[in-house]
Design a protein around this motif. Structure first.
Motif, mmCIF file in Angstrom:
data_model
loop_
_atom_site.group_PDB
_atom_site.id
_atom_site.type_symbol
_atom_site.label_atom_id
_atom_site.label_comp_id
_atom_site.label_asym_id
_atom_site.label_seq_id
_atom_site.Cartn_x
_atom_site.Cartn_y
_atom_site.Cartn_z
ATOM 1 N N LEU A 16 46.254 38.061 49.070
ATOM 2 C CA LEU A 16 46.253 39.524 49.083
ATOM 3 C C LEU A 16 45.450 39.960 50.304
ATOM 4 O O LEU A 16 44.338 39.462 50.521
ATOM 5 C CB LEU A 16 45.581 40.035 47.798
ATOM 6 N N ILE A 17 46.016 40.856 51.111
ATOM 7 C CA ILE A 17 45.253 41.396 52.242
ATOM 8 C C ILE A 17 45.047 42.890 52.004
ATOM 9 O O ILE A 17 46.003 43.617 51.723
ATOM 10 C CB ILE A 17 45.984 41.165 53.585
ATOM 11 N N THR A 18 43.787 43.313 52.061
ATOM 12 C CA THR A 18 43.475 44.730 51.854
ATOM 13 C C THR A 18 42.573 45.209 52.974
ATOM 14 O O THR A 18 41.996 44.399 53.701
ATOM 15 C CB THR A 18 42.679 44.960 50.549
ATOM 16 N N ARG A 19 42.434 46.537 53.067
ATOM 17 C CA ARG A 19 41.345 47.080 53.897
ATOM 18 C C ARG A 19 40.368 47.676 52.887
ATOM 19 O O ARG A 19 39.849 46.936 52.076
ATOM 20 C CB ARG A 19 41.905 48.075 54.899
ATOM 21 N N SER A 20 40.162 49.004 52.903
ATOM 22 C CA SER A 20 39.239 49.512 51.891
ATOM 23 C C SER A 20 39.966 50.253 50.778
ATOM 24 O O SER A 20 39.352 50.688 49.819
ATOM 25 C CB SER A 20 38.188 50.402 52.556
ATOM 26 N N GLY A 21 41.289 50.360 50.881
ATOM 27 C CA GLY A 21 42.036 51.173 49.931
ATOM 28 C C GLY A 21 42.306 50.518 48.581
ATOM 29 O O GLY A 21 42.605 51.195 47.607
ATOM 30 N N THR A 22 42.216 49.190 48.505
ATOM 31 C CA THR A 22 42.495 48.512 47.237
ATOM 32 C C THR A 22 41.200 47.938 46.680
ATOM 33 O O THR A 22 40.519 47.172 47.365
ATOM 34 C CB THR A 22 43.489 47.348 47.459
ATOM 35 N N ALA A 23 40.859 48.352 45.446
ATOM 36 C CA ALA A 23 39.653 47.796 44.817
ATOM 37 C C ALA A 23 40.016 46.439 44.203
ATOM 38 O O ALA A 23 40.877 46.367 43.323
ATOM 39 C CB ALA A 23 39.137 48.742 43.750
ATOM 40 N N VAL A 24 39.393 45.390 44.707
ATOM 41 C CA VAL A 24 39.666 44.047 44.170
ATOM 42 C C VAL A 24 38.691 43.823 43.006
ATOM 43 O O VAL A 24 37.595 43.310 43.154
ATOM 44 C CB VAL A 24 39.531 42.974 45.273
ATOM 45 N N THR A 25 39.120 44.293 41.832
ATOM 46 C CA THR A 25 38.291 44.278 40.626
ATOM 47 C C THR A 25 38.539 42.983 39.838
ATOM 48 O O THR A 25 39.532 42.282 40.089
ATOM 49 C CB THR A 25 38.696 45.458 39.722
ATOM 50 N N PRO A 26 37.677 42.680 38.841
ATOM 51 C CA PRO A 26 37.945 41.514 37.996
ATOM 52 C C PRO A 26 39.330 41.583 37.351
ATOM 53 O O PRO A 26 40.017 40.566 37.230
ATOM 54 C CB PRO A 26 36.833 41.576 36.941
ATOM 55 N N GLU A 27 39.766 42.803 36.982
ATOM 56 C CA GLU A 27 41.097 42.944 36.352
ATOM 57 C C GLU A 27 42.195 42.491 37.325
ATOM 58 O O GLU A 27 43.108 41.746 36.969
ATOM 59 C CB GLU A 27 41.321 44.408 35.954
ATOM 60 N N LEU A 28 42.046 42.932 38.567
ATOM 61 C CA LEU A 28 43.041 42.566 39.588
ATOM 62 C C LEU A 28 43.010 41.058 39.839
ATOM 63 O O LEU A 28 44.048 40.395 39.920
ATOM 64 C CB LEU A 28 42.733 43.322 40.885
ATOM 65 N N VAL A 29 41.772 40.511 39.952
ATOM 66 C CA VAL A 29 41.614 39.080 40.226
ATOM 67 C C VAL A 29 42.246 38.264 39.089
ATOM 68 O O VAL A 29 42.954 37.286 39.324
ATOM 69 C CB VAL A 29 40.110 38.732 40.394
ATOM 70 N N ASN A 30 41.999 38.692 37.856
ATOM 71 C CA ASN A 30 42.532 37.935 36.722
ATOM 72 C C ASN A 30 44.047 38.036 36.618
ATOM 73 O O ASN A 30 44.706 37.149 36.087
ATOM 74 C CB ASN A 30 41.871 38.377 35.419
ATOM 75 N N ALA A 31 44.603 39.132 37.164
ATOM 76 C CA ALA A 31 46.069 39.266 37.173
ATOM 77 C C ALA A 31 46.688 38.280 38.171
ATOM 78 O O ALA A 31 47.842 37.899 38.043
ATOM 79 C CB ALA A 31 46.458 40.691 37.538
ATOM 80 N N GLY A 32 45.879 37.856 39.136
ATOM 81 C CA GLY A 32 46.412 36.987 40.199
ATOM 82 C C GLY A 32 46.458 35.535 39.771
ATOM 83 O O GLY A 32 45.648 34.732 40.223
ATOM 84 N N GLU A 33 47.436 35.215 38.925
ATOM 85 C CA GLU A 33 47.497 33.844 38.390
ATOM 86 C C GLU A 33 47.617 32.793 39.485
ATOM 87 O O GLU A 33 47.077 31.706 39.382
ATOM 88 C CB GLU A 33 48.678 33.715 37.431
ATOM 89 N N ARG A 34 48.350 33.141 40.554
ATOM 90 C CA ARG A 34 48.472 32.144 41.622
ATOM 91 C C ARG A 34 47.691 32.548 42.879
ATOM 92 O O ARG A 34 47.804 31.906 43.920
ATOM 93 C CB ARG A 34 49.938 31.877 41.958
ATOM 94 N N LEU A 35 46.869 33.604 42.727
ATOM 95 C CA LEU A 35 46.135 34.109 43.892
ATOM 96 C C LEU A 35 45.090 33.098 44.354
ATOM 97 O O LEU A 35 44.287 32.607 43.556
ATOM 98 C CB LEU A 35 45.441 35.421 43.499
ATOM 99 N N ARG A 36 45.106 32.767 45.644
ATOM 100 C CA ARG A 36 44.141 31.794 46.175
ATOM 101 C C ARG A 36 43.255 32.405 47.244
ATOM 102 O O ARG A 36 42.185 31.903 47.538
ATOM 103 C CB ARG A 36 44.891 30.602 46.785
#
Ligand code: NAD
Length: 527
Positions: free
Chosen positions: A48-68
């Motif tokens: 996932l590439i963000t600037r400041s517009g996307t909050a990378v929260t625990p909820e988002l992180v946990n949704a990322g099953e294959r996110l590395r």
């Protein structure tokens, strides 16, 4: 399968071009993605590439099953929950060096604008006035500049200030004297810097130590009429003390790009202070810096997806490793761990690494690499350089490390020990050259084999005929042998064979080997 990279903020075209050109990357560019659409897209992405517009929260992180990987195209990580990423083994990358030149030039721009009253003069001419005496300036040439924090930006400001004919003195307790010499700054104490400077500029990070490090008492020690600059972080100068000193004329001018709280409230003392020029934290705002941020982030995300750890990551357990030269040694250490894990007879509960003739700065990363290797066969979750230590800690495994001078037989050697209950295995490896990794001992046996591919590890009674039996069985089952390494202790005692084969053995063949009465241990290892 291609790596899927989700970009959820506007990214400069130069960065997108890198992602589009990478043949193993599938780009999903959806700036402004929010809510359930965002969670769904993250669940299908590897990075996932963000600037400041996307909050990378625990909820988002946990949704990322294959996110590395999370790539923050910028410096600040205020919108990224780094701990949540680390807990899931997700690498967090940012681009801290992309804006150095822009911040350096902004410092010079602010300083020059302040010394020549440019903002006021500009406004005055626009109003139709022509009052030249009002805008009497000062030259930089011949003045003493005090630089607090001689890091990437401070040292570049030094070089540019010297080109303007300034004498530069610097205070930075964390760098070597040679770093001052290299840029032509005289190393002084903070006291001396405060007392001797005509102009002071701060370039430290904001830490507990630097927050408010220049307050009323420090300003009192400065020359009357000193000029102060802050293009680093708000709050390094105590803001109220600075405003008071400007209003009293003790400080003749200040240039400030950053505030403790941004944006500053309407009643902020600096907004109404005399002889101050302000900008809204635009030190990094240049086309070039934004381009560089996008390019660096995109390049690092692609490299990290391909397995590199030589990226600017904020949550790796080691620092300052930018040279890929260390990669073969790191790989070797990981393989020693992986080998040990596959020949030991139970779950590993202790580990130790010894380094011989290897730079001390690599101790941490080689320990983490060995841990990654030794844990990988045992744990269901994916173990990587980010989470190897915490996965080990959760299992009660600690790794100790020792370094020694060069051993007699090799120019470099890594010895890795792993224990399970009362059993201990000990594997050593060396690098003959960048591409020539060798395991040179396993427990008491001296050997020499390449740690790669499918390997059969055998401990047997040292009696005649074993090699023939093994060779015949593998031949009958059409298993091609690439290398056959033998080692033995005392004659008639135990022998070890490490056989590299072209394809893995099936369970029946392994059981057949185990059934020979000479055999004590037969294990299959994949490196
Ligand atoms: P850096 O890490 O390269 O350098 C910081 C230096 O400060 C280091 O050499 C460190 O040893 C020194 N330092 C730390 N504590 C100190 C102390 N108590 N006293 C003296 N020196 C100390 O950082 P950098 O990239 O040069 O950035 C410098 C500052 O500029 C940072 O605060 C950064 O956030 C800021 N910055 C601002 C903008 C902007 O838009 N205004 C843009 C980029 C960077």
């Amino acid at each position: 399968m291609k790596h899927r990279v989700l970009v959820t903020d506007t990214l400069a075209e130069s960065g997108l071009a890198i992602l589009r050109a990478a043949q193993d990357v599938d780009l999903d560019y959806r700036a402004g993605l929010k809510g359930s659409d965002l969670l769904r897209a993250v669940s299908e992405s590897d990075a996932l590439i963000t600037r400041s517009g996307t909050a990378v929260t625990p909820e988002l992180v946990n949704a990322g099953e294959r996110l590395r990987i999370v790539g923050r195209a910028g410096v600040g990580l205020d919108n990224v929950d780094v701990d949540a990423c680390t807990a899931r083994g997700i690498l967090v990358i940012n681009a801290p060096t992309a804006n150095i030149m822009s911040a350096t030039e902004h410092t010079m721009a602010m300083l020059l604008a302040l010394c020549r009253n440019i903002p006021e003069a500009h406004a005055s001419v626009k109003r139709g006035e022509w009052t030249r005496p009002k805008f009497m300036g000062i030259e930089l040439s011949g003045k003493t500049l005090g630089v607090v924090g001689l890091g990437r930006i401070g040292s570049r400001v030094t070089v540019r200030a010297r080109a303007f004919g300034m004498h530069v003195i610097g205070y930075d307790p964390y760098i070597a004297p040679t770093a001052f010499e290299r840029v032509g700054a005289e190393q002084v104490s903070l006291e001396d810097l405060l007392a001797q400077s005509d102009v002071i500029t701060v370039h430290t990070p904001l830490t507990d130590e630097t927050r408010g490090m220049i307050g009323a008492d420090d300003i009192a020690k400065m020359k009357d009429g000193v000029v102060l600059v802050n293009v680093a972080r708000g709050g390094i100068y105590e803001e109220k003390a600075l405003a008071d000193a400007l209003n009293r004329g003790k400080v003749s001018g200040a240039a400030v790009d950053v505030f403790a709280d941004e944006p500053p409230g309407k009643d902020h003392p600096l907004l109404n202070a005399k002889n101050i020029i302000l900008s809204p934290h635009i030190g990094a705002n240049t086309i070039e810096a934004q381009d560089r941020v996008a390019v660096q982030t995109a390049e690092m995300v692609v490299e990290a997806l391909r397995g590199s750890i030589f990226v600017s990551a904020v949550n790796l357990p080691f620092e300052g490793l930018s040279d890929a030269d260390a990669a073969p040694m790191i790989k070797l250490s990981e393989k020693l761990g992986l080998f040990a894990a596959q020949i030991i007879n139970g779950p590993v509960n202790r580990a130790a690494i010894e380094l011989w003739g290897i730079e001390e700065r690599l101790t941490k990363i080689l320990s983490v690499a060995a841990l990654k290797g030794v844990l990988t066969p045992f744990v269901a979750e994916s173990v990587n350089f980010v989470n190897a230590e915490s996965v080990a800690e959760n299992r009660g495994i600690a790794i100790s490390s020792t370094t020694h001078p060069t051993p007699h037989d090799y120019t470099n050697l890594i010895t890795f020990r792993a224990g399970s209950g009362t059993e201990e295995v000990c594997v050593s490896g060396t690098l003959f050259s960048e591409k020539n990794q060798r395991i040179v001992s396993v427990n008491a046996f001296r050997v020499e084999f390449k740690p790669e591919g499918h390997i059969i590890y055998i401990i047997n009674k040292d009696v005649p005929g074993v090699v023939g039996k093994v060779g015949t069985l593998l031949g009958d089952r059409e298993i091609n042998i690439a290398e056959y390494n033998l080692a033995r202790g005392e004659s008639g005692g135990k022998a070890m064979a490490v056989i590299t084969v072209d394809s893995p053995l099936d369970a029946d063949t392994i059981n057949f080997l185990k059934s020979y009465r000479e055999m004590e241990e037969v294990k299959q290892v994949k490196l």
